[in-house]
Design a protein around this motif. Structure first.
Motif, PDB file in Angstrom:
ATOM      1  N   ASN A 164      24.307  24.216  59.878  1.00  0.00           N
ATOM      2  CA  ASN A 164      23.996  25.802  59.912  1.00  0.00           C
ATOM      3  C   ASN A 164      24.742  26.602  61.048  1.00  0.00           C
ATOM      4  N   LEU A 165      25.295  26.140  62.137  1.00  0.00           N
ATOM      5  CA  LEU A 165      25.632  26.807  63.138  1.00  0.00           C
ATOM      6  C   LEU A 165      26.811  27.630  62.731  1.00  0.00           C
ATOM      7  N   SER A 166      26.952  28.777  63.603  1.00  0.00           N
ATOM      8  CA  SER A 166      27.971  29.593  63.294  1.00  0.00           C
ATOM      9  C   SER A 166      29.434  29.150  63.954  1.00  0.00           C
ATOM     10  N   PRO A 167      30.468  29.518  63.436  1.00  0.00           N
ATOM     11  CA  PRO A 167      31.634  28.783  63.746  1.00  0.00           C
ATOM     12  C   PRO A 167      32.071  28.898  65.193  1.00  0.00           C
ATOM     13  N   ASP A 222      26.201  32.477  59.086  1.00  0.00           N
ATOM     14  CA  ASP A 222      26.914  33.529  59.664  1.00  0.00           C
ATOM     15  C   ASP A 222      26.644  34.184  60.932  1.00  0.00           C
ATOM     16  N   ASN A 223      25.299  33.636  61.292  1.00  0.00           N
ATOM     17  CA  ASN A 223      24.945  34.174  62.616  1.00  0.00           C
ATOM     18  C   ASN A 223      24.211  33.116  63.663  1.00  0.00           C
ATOM     19  N   CYS A 224      24.057  31.989  63.048  1.00  0.00           N
ATOM     20  CA  CYS A 224      23.356  31.021  64.070  1.00  0.00           C
ATOM     21  C   CYS A 224      23.690  30.943  65.335  1.00  0.00           C
ATOM     22  N   CYS A 225      22.868  31.427  66.464  1.00  0.00           N
ATOM     23  CA  CYS A 225      23.241  31.269  67.714  1.00  0.00           C
ATOM     24  C   CYS A 225      23.541  32.269  68.366  1.00  0.00           C
ATOM     25  N   LYS A 226      24.196  33.278  67.562  1.00  0.00           N
ATOM     26  CA  LYS A 226      24.742  34.468  68.243  1.00  0.00           C
ATOM     27  C   LYS A 226      23.663  35.488  68.716  1.00  0.00           C
ATOM     28  N   CYS A 227      24.094  36.464  69.746  1.00  0.00           N
ATOM     29  CA  CYS A 227      23.336  37.265  70.411  1.00  0.00           C
ATOM     30  C   CYS A 227      23.532  38.698  69.958  1.00  0.00           C
ATOM     31  N   PHE A 228      22.392  39.341  69.796  1.00  0.00           N
ATOM     32  CA  PHE A 228      22.530  40.867  69.510  1.00  0.00           C
ATOM     33  C   PHE A 228      21.876  41.837  70.471  1.00  0.00           C
ATOM     34  N   SER A 253      19.764  28.692  77.500  1.00  0.00           N
ATOM     35  CA  SER A 253      19.242  27.373  78.105  1.00  0.00           C
ATOM     36  C   SER A 253      17.870  27.248  77.443  1.00  0.00           C
ATOM     37  N   ILE A 254      17.116  28.194  76.847  1.00  0.00           N
ATOM     38  CA  ILE A 254      15.894  27.990  76.115  1.00  0.00           C
ATOM     39  C   ILE A 254      15.968  27.364  74.896  1.00  0.00           C
ATOM     40  N   SER A 255      17.221  27.734  74.221  1.00  0.00           N
ATOM     41  CA  SER A 255      17.444  27.466  72.606  1.00  0.00           C
ATOM     42  C   SER A 255      18.334  26.166  72.575  1.00  0.00           C
ATOM     43  N   GLY A 256      19.030  25.865  73.701  1.00  0.00           N
ATOM     44  CA  GLY A 256      19.926  24.801  73.691  1.00  0.00           C
ATOM     45  C   GLY A 256      21.236  24.994  72.836  1.00  0.00           C
ATOM     46  N   CYS A 257      21.325  26.150  72.502  1.00  0.00           N
ATOM     47  CA  CYS A 257      22.755  26.669  71.304  1.00  0.00           C
ATOM     48  C   CYS A 257      23.386  27.680  71.996  1.00  0.00           C
ATOM     49  N   THR A 258      24.587  27.597  72.089  1.00  0.00           N
ATOM     50  CA  THR A 258      25.537  28.176  72.663  1.00  0.00           C
ATOM     51  C   THR A 258      26.651  28.713  71.827  1.00  0.00           C
ATOM     52  N   PRO A 259      26.776  30.114  71.469  1.00  0.00           N
ATOM     53  CA  PRO A 259      27.788  30.499  70.488  1.00  0.00           C
ATOM     54  C   PRO A 259      29.218  30.691  71.002  1.00  0.00           C
ATOM     55  N   ALA A 260      30.179  30.969  69.976  1.00  0.00           N
ATOM     56  CA  ALA A 260      31.542  30.975  70.786  1.00  0.00           C
ATOM     57  C   ALA A 260      31.450  32.390  71.421  1.00  0.00           C
ATOM     58  N   LEU A 261      32.349  32.689  72.600  1.00  0.00           N
ATOM     59  CA  LEU A 261      32.408  33.928  73.233  1.00  0.00           C
ATOM     60  C   LEU A 261      33.022  35.044  72.120  1.00  0.00           C
ATOM     61  N   ILE A 262      32.696  36.250  72.558  1.00  0.00           N
ATOM     62  CA  ILE A 262      33.037  37.347  71.563  1.00  0.00           C
ATOM     63  C   ILE A 262      34.006  38.020  72.609  1.00  0.00           C
ATOM     64  N   CYS A 282       7.795  26.976  61.915  1.00  0.00           N
ATOM     65  CA  CYS A 282       8.609  26.175  61.193  1.00  0.00           C
ATOM     66  C   CYS A 282       9.826  25.750  62.346  1.00  0.00           C
ATOM     67  N   GLU A 283      10.557  24.470  61.986  1.00  0.00           N
ATOM     68  CA  GLU A 283      11.807  24.354  62.680  1.00  0.00           C
ATOM     69  C   GLU A 283      12.730  25.501  62.286  1.00  0.00           C
ATOM     70  N   PRO A 284      13.279  26.102  63.074  1.00  0.00           N
ATOM     71  CA  PRO A 284      14.299  27.255  63.074  1.00  0.00           C
ATOM     72  C   PRO A 284      15.347  26.780  61.780  1.00  0.00           C
ATOM     73  N   ALA A 285      16.135  27.452  61.286  1.00  0.00           N
ATOM     74  CA  ALA A 285      17.188  27.154  60.443  1.00  0.00           C
ATOM     75  C   ALA A 285      18.266  26.511  61.222  1.00  0.00           C
ATOM     76  N   CYS A 286      18.467  27.295  62.505  1.00  0.00           N
ATOM     77  CA  CYS A 286      19.533  26.961  63.218  1.00  0.00           C
ATOM     78  C   CYS A 286      19.366  25.604  64.037  1.00  0.00           C
ATOM     79  N   GLY A 287      18.208  24.996  63.828  1.00  0.00           N
ATOM     80  CA  GLY A 287      18.082  23.775  64.336  1.00  0.00           C
ATOM     81  C   GLY A 287      18.935  22.513  63.645  1.00  0.00           C
ATOM     82  N   TYR A 288      19.473  22.976  62.690  1.00  0.00           N
ATOM     83  CA  TYR A 288      20.498  22.043  61.805  1.00  0.00           C
ATOM     84  C   TYR A 288      21.865  22.170  62.188  1.00  0.00           C
ATOM     85  N   ALA A 289      22.642  21.240  62.385  1.00  0.00           N
ATOM     86  CA  ALA A 289      23.921  21.474  63.020  1.00  0.00           C
ATOM     87  C   ALA A 289      24.933  21.966  62.022  1.00  0.00           C
TER      88      ALA A 289
END
Length: 228
Positions: free
Chosen positions: A42-45, A105-111, A219-228, A33-40
């Motif tokens: 849904n992006l985290s702040p 809450d989480n789109c594009c964040k890394c863990f 670089s793969i996802s095309g999405c960058t979250p805010a720095l923590i 499926c197209e990921p939920a974070c493919g919708y602008a």
């Protein structure tokens, strides 16, 4: 058999960790499926994106393409084959996952998580959240070809997969040998589960914390979250 390796190990150790560790579990998914974070929306702040989506042939999705899990026709958006796990070394991999029940809450964040049960004990992953809908709030549903389509299946439309996906609908293939059922372009990611992680991965316990994203993932996802 070919696996993709990353040798810029300094990036692994340079990741900044500022969140308290939390316990959770891992599962696997590959529903195409197209990921939920493919919708602008849904992006985290603070995130810039959205996450890339792909055409049936894994090129960029066309303008106006609709999520293949909820639409039919000729202009559909799918997950990209590049969302497969990436081996860094014997004890670290990068990848992508669904995490949490609310995308924003989480789109594009890394863990970063480390397994505390199963064959993966002593191994870790850094994953970027590209979707929601894990089993629980603390679950990481790792994007793994042959990992099970779950509730939705666009893999039949994209790859001609069986109607219930490859292997079990929930959990996917049951052995490394069954990875041969998948298209050749997805088999390395399927083998990752059995040959690197060491087993099924589903319901293995982890501890995890939020970290800044490695450039290999953004670089793969095309999405960058805010720095923590």
């Amino acid at each position: 058999m070919h696996f993709t390796f990353i040798f810029s190990l300094s990036l692994v150790f340079a990741v900044v960790v500022v969140k308290t560790q939390t316990t959770g579990t891992t599962t696997t998914t590959w529903d195409c499926c197209e990921p939920a974070c493919g919708y602008a929306a849904n992006l985290s702040p603070g995130a810039t994106g959205p996450v890339k989506s792909c055409s049936q042939s894994n090129g960029p999705a066309a303008s106006g393409a609709q999520n293949a899990c909820f639409a039919s026709g000729g202009n559909l958006a799918f997950s990209c084959s590049t969302f497969q796990p990436i081996i860094v070394n014997d004890t670290m991999s990068y990848g992508f996952a669904g995490h949490g029940n609310t995308a924003t809450d989480n789109c594009c964040k890394c863990f970063q998580f480390s397994w505390t049960s199963g064959a993966g004990i002593g191994k870790s992953m850094i994953v970027q959240a590209v979707n929601a809908g894990g089993i629980t709030e603390t679950d990481f549903d790792i994007y793994t070809p042959g990992g099970g389509v779950g509730d939705y299946n666009a893999c039949t439309a994209q790859y001609g997969a069986p109607s219930g996906g490859w292997g079990r609908q929930y959990g996917g293939v049951s052995s490394d040998a069954e990875c041969s059922q998948l298209p050749s372009s997805l088999q390395d990611g399927c083998h990752w589960r059995w040959q690197w992680a060491g087993g099924d991965v589903n319901e293995w316990a982890i501890t995890y914390q939020q970290v800044n994203c490695p450039s290999e993932l953004t670089s793969i996802s095309g999405c960058t979250p805010a720095l923590i």
